[in-house]
Design a protein around this motif. Sequence first.
Motif, short mmCIF file in Angstrom:
data_model
loop_
_atom_site.label_atom_id
_atom_site.label_comp_id
_atom_site.label_asym_id
_atom_site.label_seq_id
_atom_site.Cartn_x
_atom_site.Cartn_y
_atom_site.Cartn_z
N PHE A 34 0.83 -1.41 -0.07
CA PHE A 34 0.07 0.08 0.21
C PHE A 34 0.88 1.31 0.03
CE2 PHE A 34 -3.85 -1.99 1.32
CZ PHE A 34 -3.45 -3.31 1.74
N TYR A 36 0.37 5.36 1.35
CA TYR A 36 -0.55 6.43 1.70
C TYR A 36 0.07 7.63 1.57
CZ TYR A 36 -3.77 3.12 3.70
OH TYR A 36 -4.80 2.04 3.82
N GLN A 38 0.23 11.82 3.45
CA GLN A 38 -0.10 12.55 4.62
C GLN A 38 0.06 14.10 4.20
OE1 GLN A 38 1.81 11.76 8.27
NE2 GLN A 38 -0.24 12.36 9.32
N GLY A 43 -4.75 13.38 8.40
CA GLY A 43 -4.43 11.97 8.54
C GLY A 43 -4.06 11.33 7.40
N LEU A 44 -3.85 10.17 7.15
CA LEU A 44 -3.25 9.39 5.97
C LEU A 44 -4.41 9.35 5.02
CD1 LEU A 44 -1.01 8.97 8.19
CD2 LEU A 44 -0.57 6.62 6.86
N LEU A 88 4.06 13.98 2.77
CA LEU A 88 4.98 12.85 3.64
C LEU A 88 4.04 11.51 2.78
CD1 LEU A 88 7.09 12.18 5.63
CD2 LEU A 88 5.16 12.28 7.28
N PHE A 90 3.92 7.50 2.85
CA PHE A 90 4.03 6.13 3.71
C PHE A 90 4.02 4.78 2.62
CE2 PHE A 90 4.88 7.75 7.56
CZ PHE A 90 4.16 8.70 7.72
N LEU A 104 -1.12 -3.70 9.13
CA LEU A 104 -0.19 -3.01 8.19
C LEU A 104 1.04 -2.57 9.13
CD1 LEU A 104 -2.25 -0.58 6.02
CD2 LEU A 104 -1.66 -3.04 5.55
N PHE A 106 4.04 -0.14 8.38
CA PHE A 106 4.30 1.06 7.56
C PHE A 106 6.07 1.20 7.90
CE2 PHE A 106 0.47 3.26 6.68
CZ PHE A 106 -0.52 2.48 7.72
N GLY A 107 6.39 1.96 6.82
CA GLY A 107 7.84 2.46 6.45
C GLY A 107 7.80 3.75 7.36
N GLN A 108 8.90 4.43 7.40
CA GLN A 108 9.12 5.65 8.37
C GLN A 108 8.71 6.84 7.56
OE1 GLN A 108 11.50 4.05 6.65
NE2 GLN A 108 13.29 5.15 6.23
N GLY A 109 8.29 6.75 6.18
CA GLY A 109 7.88 7.96 5.72
C GLY A 109 8.95 8.51 4.91
#
Lengths: 116, 118
Positions: A34, A36, A38, A43-44, A88, A90, A104, A106-109
């Motif tokens: 996925f 996303y 932000q 929110g995402l 940002l 993700f 999920l 998530f990566g650090q962004g």
Amino acid sequence: AQSVAQPEDQVNVAEGNPLTVKCTYSVSGNPYLFWYVQYPNRGLQFLLKYITGDNLVKGSYGFEAEFNKSQTSFHLKKPSALVSDSALYFCAVRDAFYNQGGKLIFGQGTELSVKP
Amino acid sequence: NAGVTQTPKFRVLKTGQSMTLLCAQDMNHEYMYWYRQDPGMGLRLIHYSVGEGTTAKGEVPDGYNVSRLKKQNFLLGLESAAPSQTSVYFCASSEETSGGARGLDTQYFGPGTRLTVL
């Protein structure tokens, strides 16, 4: 263990140029991936996802992502960046065999900055 | 259709105080989640729920409790707040996907609650 990595903390692109935001993953089974976005103080928002099928996935706002199983990557791309794309981003992954709801990882962004 | 809403938007607590964050969704989603977002660490799952009356631990559950008494609401409680719990908290919800692979539907996020613990 599942994990996802976004190797770049920040990506800078000039408006009109193509952009790529990188993501690599590690899962024990088939990956569900996925992206996303932000925006500041929000929110995402969902952009796109890969479950199965074509390796090139098209999503919202002109974004697309390419799933590469051999390189365990799922890079986010857009042919022509807009200043309004600055946000940002993700990447997230879910293991197909991880049957605990929609959990999920998530990566650090990655902070994308598009300059005029 | 409001989607996912969170209250409050901002809160400042002193160490040891308690509080409850409320998440509400009007999409009739089965799954709900609480995440915390910290700089450079992405989002980490605190607790989640796969249906009314059920809850489960996520990646970082310590210091938090949750309840899902009604399908549309998911509450996150801090019994004794600590400075390490200073963060932005996001709630999300998703539908239940039928078939063999569950929980693959898009997660819809609320606007977040910014919590500071002094």
